[in-house]
Structures are given as structure tokens and as C-alpha cells.
Design a protein around this motif. Structure first.
Motif, PDB file in Angstrom:
ATOM      1  N   LEU A 273       4.805   6.244   6.459  1.00  0.00           N
ATOM      2  CA  LEU A 273       4.941   4.725   7.487  1.00  0.00           C
ATOM      3  C   LEU A 273       5.937   3.417   7.289  1.00  0.00           C
ATOM      4  N   PRO A 274       6.874   3.570   7.725  1.00  0.00           N
ATOM      5  CA  PRO A 274       7.938   2.765   7.574  1.00  0.00           C
ATOM      6  C   PRO A 274       7.399   1.130   7.587  1.00  0.00           C
ATOM      7  N   SER A 275       7.611   0.414   7.247  1.00  0.00           N
ATOM      8  CA  SER A 275       7.520  -1.270   7.915  1.00  0.00           C
ATOM      9  C   SER A 275       6.425  -0.988   7.812  1.00  0.00           C
ATOM     10  N   SER A 276       5.560  -1.142   6.749  1.00  0.00           N
ATOM     11  CA  SER A 276       4.748  -1.553   6.028  1.00  0.00           C
ATOM     12  C   SER A 276       4.215  -2.566   5.160  1.00  0.00           C
ATOM     13  N   GLU A 277       4.202  -3.804   5.767  1.00  0.00           N
ATOM     14  CA  GLU A 277       4.268  -4.856   4.736  1.00  0.00           C
ATOM     15  C   GLU A 277       3.377  -5.683   4.249  1.00  0.00           C
ATOM     16  N   ILE A 278       2.746  -5.035   2.900  1.00  0.00           N
ATOM     17  CA  ILE A 278       1.571  -5.606   2.188  1.00  0.00           C
ATOM     18  C   ILE A 278       1.105  -6.727   2.153  1.00  0.00           C
ATOM     19  N   ASN A 279      -0.005  -7.068   2.685  1.00  0.00           N
ATOM     20  CA  ASN A 279      -0.264  -9.014   2.147  1.00  0.00           C
ATOM     21  C   ASN A 279      -2.079  -8.576   1.233  1.00  0.00           C
ATOM     22  N   GLY A 280      -1.820  -7.665   1.392  1.00  0.00           N
ATOM     23  CA  GLY A 280      -3.371  -7.668   0.348  1.00  0.00           C
ATOM     24  C   GLY A 280      -3.771  -6.633   0.198  1.00  0.00           C
ATOM     25  N   VAL A 281      -4.186  -6.602  -1.501  1.00  0.00           N
ATOM     26  CA  VAL A 281      -5.605  -5.180  -1.233  1.00  0.00           C
ATOM     27  C   VAL A 281      -6.944  -5.582  -2.005  1.00  0.00           C
ATOM     28  N   ASP A 282      -7.926  -4.548  -0.953  1.00  0.00           N
ATOM     29  CA  ASP A 282      -8.869  -4.905  -1.787  1.00  0.00           C
ATOM     30  C   ASP A 282      -9.260  -3.943  -2.580  1.00  0.00           C
ATOM     31  N   ILE A 283      -8.944  -4.033  -3.823  1.00  0.00           N
ATOM     32  CA  ILE A 283      -9.217  -3.454  -5.091  1.00  0.00           C
ATOM     33  C   ILE A 283     -10.827  -2.614  -4.629  1.00  0.00           C
ATOM     34  N   ASP A 284     -12.098  -3.161  -4.532  1.00  0.00           N
ATOM     35  CA  ASP A 284     -13.173  -2.739  -4.669  1.00  0.00           C
ATOM     36  C   ASP A 284     -13.420  -1.976  -3.571  1.00  0.00           C
ATOM     37  N   GLY A 285     -13.026  -2.324  -2.436  1.00  0.00           N
ATOM     38  CA  GLY A 285     -13.087  -1.687  -1.331  1.00  0.00           C
ATOM     39  C   GLY A 285     -12.231  -1.198  -0.901  1.00  0.00           C
ATOM     40  N   ARG A 286     -11.414  -0.627  -1.698  1.00  0.00           N
ATOM     41  CA  ARG A 286      -9.772   0.589  -1.278  1.00  0.00           C
ATOM     42  C   ARG A 286      -9.740   0.087  -0.003  1.00  0.00           C
ATOM     43  N   ARG A 287      -8.707  -0.810  -0.432  1.00  0.00           N
ATOM     44  CA  ARG A 287      -8.649  -0.335   1.323  1.00  0.00           C
ATOM     45  C   ARG A 287      -7.003  -1.833   1.076  1.00  0.00           C
ATOM     46  N   VAL A 288      -5.954  -1.698   1.666  1.00  0.00           N
ATOM     47  CA  VAL A 288      -4.369  -1.976   1.381  1.00  0.00           C
ATOM     48  C   VAL A 288      -4.485  -2.164   2.823  1.00  0.00           C
ATOM     49  N   LEU A 289      -4.481  -4.145   2.551  1.00  0.00           N
ATOM     50  CA  LEU A 289      -3.362  -4.543   4.287  1.00  0.00           C
ATOM     51  C   LEU A 289      -2.434  -5.014   4.681  1.00  0.00           C
ATOM     52  N   THR A 290      -1.989  -4.781   5.588  1.00  0.00           N
ATOM     53  CA  THR A 290      -0.791  -4.691   6.225  1.00  0.00           C
ATOM     54  C   THR A 290      -0.865  -5.752   7.009  1.00  0.00           C
ATOM     55  N   VAL A 291       0.586  -7.003   7.612  1.00  0.00           N
ATOM     56  CA  VAL A 291       0.213  -7.843   8.384  1.00  0.00           C
ATOM     57  C   VAL A 291      -0.560  -6.586   9.659  1.00  0.00           C
ATOM     58  N   PHE A 292      -0.365  -5.487  10.021  1.00  0.00           N
ATOM     59  CA  PHE A 292      -0.984  -5.453  11.463  1.00  0.00           C
ATOM     60  C   PHE A 292      -2.301  -4.660  11.190  1.00  0.00           C
ATOM     61  N   ASP A 293      -2.571  -4.019   9.982  1.00  0.00           N
ATOM     62  CA  ASP A 293      -3.633  -2.908   9.916  1.00  0.00           C
ATOM     63  C   ASP A 293      -3.943  -3.008   8.484  1.00  0.00           C
ATOM     64  N   GLU A 294      -5.330  -2.026   8.493  1.00  0.00           N
ATOM     65  CA  GLU A 294      -5.435  -1.750   7.133  1.00  0.00           C
ATOM     66  C   GLU A 294      -5.826  -0.179   6.937  1.00  0.00           C
ATOM     67  N   TYR A 295      -5.854  -0.433   5.608  1.00  0.00           N
ATOM     68  CA  TYR A 295      -5.370   1.783   5.408  1.00  0.00           C
ATOM     69  C   TYR A 295      -6.503   1.749   4.113  1.00  0.00           C
ATOM     70  N   ARG A 296      -7.226   2.531   4.422  1.00  0.00           N
ATOM     71  CA  ARG A 296      -8.571   3.057   2.932  1.00  0.00           C
ATOM     72  C   ARG A 296      -7.595   4.315   2.216  1.00  0.00           C
ATOM     73  N   PHE A 297      -8.445   4.620   1.082  1.00  0.00           N
ATOM     74  CA  PHE A 297      -7.956   5.230   0.522  1.00  0.00           C
ATOM     75  C   PHE A 297      -9.083   5.961  -0.546  1.00  0.00           C
ATOM     76  N   ASP A 298      -8.828   6.838  -0.775  1.00  0.00           N
ATOM     77  CA  ASP A 298      -9.677   7.803  -2.083  1.00  0.00           C
ATOM     78  C   ASP A 298      -8.732   6.369  -3.528  1.00  0.00           C
ATOM     79  N   ASP A 299      -8.335   7.696  -4.054  1.00  0.00           N
ATOM     80  CA  ASP A 299      -7.430   6.947  -4.520  1.00  0.00           C
ATOM     81  C   ASP A 299      -5.776   6.328  -4.424  1.00  0.00           C
ATOM     82  N   ALA A 300      -5.207   5.401  -5.207  1.00  0.00           N
ATOM     83  CA  ALA A 300      -3.506   4.988  -4.925  1.00  0.00           C
ATOM     84  C   ALA A 300      -3.089   4.874  -6.106  1.00  0.00           C
TER      85      ALA A 300
END
Ligand SMILES: Cc1cc2nc3c(=O)[nH]c(=O)nc-3n(C[C@H](O)[C@H](O)[C@H](O)COP(=O)(O)OP(=O)(O)OC[C@H]3O[C@@H](n4cnc5c(N)ncnc54)[C@H](O)[C@@H]3O)c2cc1C
Length: 449
Positions: A273-300
Motif C-alpha cells: 500500500l503506497p502513499s500510506s502517510e503514518i500519523n500514529g501507532v496504537d501500541i497496545d491496540g496493535r493498530r497503525v493510523l494513517t491520514v485516511f485509514d487504520e490498519y490492524r496487525f498481529d505483529d509488526a
């Protein structure tokens, strides 16, 4: 208690304290002295580190990475009268180049690991296991946790640091937590050990990787790493996805080859996924936040944008205009503006050359010659560093692509540009073998020959 008196006593006590002395010493240079109340640990820092009387100009090289190791060796080669001391806070060297094939079990840790002491013995300089705290250009001293060193020339090659603020993590505590749980694997060897364990113990789901924007270390490595992680999952027939969030608008290098690899080899494993401007990480909730979306992960593995070592900013030699805090240095001679005694090389440099080991190695040979010439009152002609970078794409056997390039200075734009570039973006086992031979040659040169 009388508050005014309490404040006075506290202030006097503070001024007598070791940290104040250390601070005064680092800021004020040679003027500071120890007092009876200075704690022993601080006294050690304030004393001259054990050093013999110099036979010739003393050169201190900070950082035993690809740049510093090459620098120390070639300084001695170009002027055997130099007293060269290489300082590193690591006790031994582990190579980042070829670490992605190691993650996929294609080379051993022994292949990547080498001894600083052996390099120093073979090339006639001194290695000290010491962490550098700062330096003072007036008194020409480098302060370390083992005492201070005096220099006639200082070469700073401390590599890079992560800049988590550029993905929205401003709190130092949160930055440390993110680093500890989801290390980027681009600064310290122990990050790589964590990442290997993560890959080997992954049971399925989403394994998230990120590519930073800006001038980051080793353009191809995040894409190479995605291929290696996907190759391991594919070999294990794991129900897993590698989610590659790229902060850039597209693959930044060897784009044709990596695009084909993602589709042909890892269509079922890599989601890019290009153009994914990250602007936050929810460490405990395992989510990366971008300008338009959020992505859940199991490990990172979260590789944030980078900056030059903070040692450079703290010494007041960073370019204030530069978001990556690179130093203000002469683009051809590498010395700090107006100071021919202090040089910055490797991935902390200000020039926009590819942040690669091979670049650092060829550049250090040139800068060592610049310094040797300066000591003799001479000058040498500028020559371009060379970038050579192999990218592993498939495993069992290892298959790789490659790129080689030089740089030229464009007088019109006042910028450096690529020159004589050759890309091989078809991977094959010969490419894999060539990458091993390249690394072996580099290790030979930096440590043994
Ligand atoms: C996963 C990965 C894959 C890569 N693949 C390739 C590749 O295939 N080809 C390629 O050419 N390049 C590759 N690179 C890039 C290459 O590793 C770097 O460009 C190279 O290491 C830069 O060298 P350097 O000497 O500037 O920095 P480093 O190698 O990082 O060395 C800096 C040294 O300074 C020391 N240091 C820092 N601060 C202090 C201090 N305060 N006191 C004492 N010591 C200090 C550190 O401990 C370190 O040893 C890769 C990098 C990564 C992370």
C-alpha cells in the motif's frame, strides 16, 4: 525552613554535583575541574582516557560502522604516522547488509559478525569500546564514558537515529515503548534478533512492515525485507499476509523488479500500500493510523523516518533547515563549515548519496585521503562515492537483484545527481552468489586484509 536559604544551598550543592561539572565541562570545554564531591563515575568521564603520547596527528573516529571502520583503516594506510583511535559503543560488529537473507535462514550470524579488535590489530590502529557523550571543538576533546580523548582531527560516523515524531509519536516514553515492541531493525543489531524471533514464531494473520519517507537508510532494504518475510511464510505455507505500508507514493528503487516479485512470487502473501502517510501507532491496540485509514496487525516491524545522530545537533553543527538534522558540511570535503579538523561521513552525512554500506565504504576511502592530504598541507580532487546494493528476492537458493551507481554534481541546479547507473532487476541465483561474494570482499577489506 527558610526557603531562600534552602534554594541557595540547593543551588550550591547542584553546582558541586558531578552532573553540573560534567555539563560545564562539555559546554565550557577544558575549563572544568573535578571536586572532592564528584562521584567516581563522573570523575572517570572527566579524566583523560588512557592514551600514549602521540607520534603524529591524533585522529579520533566516532562509530565503527561501515564508514568508521573503513576510515580508520585507510587513514593509517595514507599516513602511517597518524595515531588513529576508533570508538564504538558496540562491543562487536554485526552487518546490516545481508541481514535480510539471514532473517530467512540464507546466511549464518557468524557470516555477519566480526571483531573490532581484530580489525584494529590487522590495520594498526586502536579500538576502544566507548560511548561518546559529546565533543568540544574549542579544546578539541571527545568525551566518552571511558574518559576524554584529544584530537587533531575528528571524524564523526555515528550513523542514524529513528525520528518517531514524524509518525506522530512525540512522547519519549511512547517512542521507547514502540521501539521495544516493534523495532524497525535499521539501527541496532539486537533489533534484528527480535525481528527474527517474531518471524519464526508468527502463527498467521497480518505481519505489518513500514517504509519511511525522506532520505532513509538503504532504500531497497524495506522491500527486500518484505520479500524475505513473505518467503519464510510461503515456505511454511502459513496463512499469513505481509502488509507493507509505504509512506512514499511508490517503490523508491528497483521498482520494476520489486513490483514483479510482489506479484509473481508473493501475490498471495504481500499486500503493498503506497502513499500510506503514518500519523500514529496504537501500541497496545496493535493498530497503525494513517491520514485516511487504520490498519490492524498481529505483529509488526515499524521503521519510522530517520535523522542524523543527535550528537551532531547537540554540538550545534546541524543544518537548522534540514528536517533530518544533517550537519552543515562542505559537500566535497566533508568538513564542518569553517572547521577543517572535524568531518562527518557515512549515513550522517549531509550529501544526498544513498545511505548504504558500499557508499559509506568508498566515501570513507576518499575522505581518509582528504584528511591525510590536509595534514600535509595538500588537496586532492573530489571523487564520487560508489553505491552498490544487492536485494534478495527469493530463497532456497538465495536469488538477488542489484544496482550500481556513481554521483555527479550538477552546476546548474547546485545538486548531486545519479551518474552511470546500472540496474539488474531480474533476480537469479548468480545474483544471490554475487551478493555473498560482495559482502565477503567488504568484510575482508574492513577487518582482515
Ligand atoms: C536491514 C538493512 C539492510 C541493508 N542492506 C544494505 C545492502 O545490501 N547494501 C548496502 O550497501 N547497505 C545496506 N544497508 C545500509 C548500511 O547498513 C548502512 O548504510 C551503513 O551501515 C552505514 O554505515 P555508517 O558507518 O554510516 O553507520 P553504521 O554502520 O550504523 O555505524 C555507526 C556506528 O556508530 C556507533 N555509534 C553511534 N553513536 C555512538 C556513540 N555515541 N558512541 C559510540 N559509538 C556510536 C554505532 O554503534 C555504530 O556501530 C542496509 C541497512 C539495513 C538496516
Amino acid at each position: 525552613m527558610n526557603k531562600t536559604r534552602h534554594r541557595r544551598i540547593s543551588r550550591r550543592r547542584f553546582l558541586q554535583s558531578g552532573s553540573a561539572l560534567l555539563a560545564a565541562s562539555l559546554v565550557g570545554g577544558a575549563g572544568a575541574a573535578e571536586s572532592a564531591t564528584t562521584p567516581p563515575a563522573v570523575q572517570r568521564i572527566l579524566r583523560r582516557a588512557g592514551a600514549s603520547e602521540a607520534r603524529g596527528p591524533r585522529v579520533i573516529v566516532v562509530g565503527g560502522g561501515w564508514s568508521g571502520l573503513t576510515m580508520a583503516k585507510y587513514l593509517m594506510r595514507f599516513n602511517p604516522r597518524f595515531e588513529v583511535t576508533l570508538l564504538d559503543r558496540r562491543e562487536s560488529f554485526v552487518s546490516f547488509p545481508l541481514s535480510s537473507p539471514w532473517l530467512a535462514g540464507q546466511v549464518s550470524l557468524d557470516f555477519l559478525s566480526h571483531s573490532f579488535y581484530e580489525a584494529a590489530n590487522n590495520h594498526g590502529y586502536r579500538f576502544m569500546h566507548a560511548g561518546v557523550i559529546g565533543f568540544d571543538r574549542e579544546s578539541r576533546r571527545v568525551y566518552t564514558d571511558k574518559g576524554y580523548f584529544e584530537y587533531d582531527y575528528l571524524v564523526l560516523a555515528p550513523g542514524i537515529e529513528y525520528d518517531y515524531t514524524r509518525i506522530g509519536i512525540d512522547d519519549p516514553f511512547e517512542q521507547q515503548r514502540l521501539f521495544q515492541h516493534y523495532p524497525g531493525g535499521f539501527v541496532a543489531g539486537s533489533e534484528l534478533l527480535t525481528i527474527k524471533r517474531k518471524i519464526e514464531s508468527f502463527n498467521g494473520g497480518t505481519f505489518l512492515l513500514t517504509v519511511p519517507n525522506g532520505d532513509y537508510r538503504c532504500s531497497a532494504a524495506p522491500y527486500e525485507r518484505a520479500c524475505m518475510v513473505a518467503a519464510v511464510f510461503k515456505r511454511q505455507r502459513l496463512r499469513a499476509k505481509v502488509l507493507l505500508l509505504d509512506m512514499n507514493p511508490g517503490i523508491t528503487i528497483k521498482a520494476e523488479g520489486f513490483t514483479r516479485a510482489f506479484e509473481e512470487l508473493y501475490g498471495d502473501y504481500i499486500e503493498y500500500l503506497p502513499s500510506s502517510e503514518i500519523n500514529g501507532v496504537d501500541i497496545d491496540g496493535r493498530r497503525v493510523l494513517t491520514v485516511f485509514d487504520e490498519y490492524r496487525f498481529d505483529d509488526a516491524v515499524i521503521y519510522p523516518p530517520i535523522r542524523a545522530s543527535s550528537m551532531i545537533e547537540e554540538a550545534g553543527i546541524a543544518n537548522p533547515e534540514d528536517p533530518q538534522k544533517a550537519p552543515s558540511t562542505d559537500p566535497f570535503l566533508y568538513n564542518v563549515a569553517g572547521d577543517p579538523r572535524v568531518y562527518v561521513t557515512g549515513d550522517s552525512r549531509s550529501q544526498p548519496f544513498s545511505k548504504g554500506g558500499h557508499t559509506a565504504h568508498s566515501e570513507a576511502q576518499y575522505v581518509a585521503e582528504v584528511i591525510a592530504a590536509h595534514a600535509l598541507g595538500r588537496e586532492i580532487r573530489w571523487r564520487s562515492p560508489q553505491t552498490m546494493c544487492f536485494s534478495a528476492v527469493d530463497i532456497d537458493p538465495l536469488e538477488s537483484m542489484s544496482i550500481i551507481t556513481y554521483y555527479k554534481f550538477d552546476e546548474h541546479s547546485g545538486q548531486f545527481a545519479f551518474d552511470r547507473t546500472h540496474v539488474v532487476d531480474d533476480w537469479d541465483p548468480q545474483g544471490g552468489q554475487a551478493s555473498l561474494a560482495w559482502a565477503e570482499g567488504m568484510f575482508e577489506d574492513m577487518f582482515y586484509r
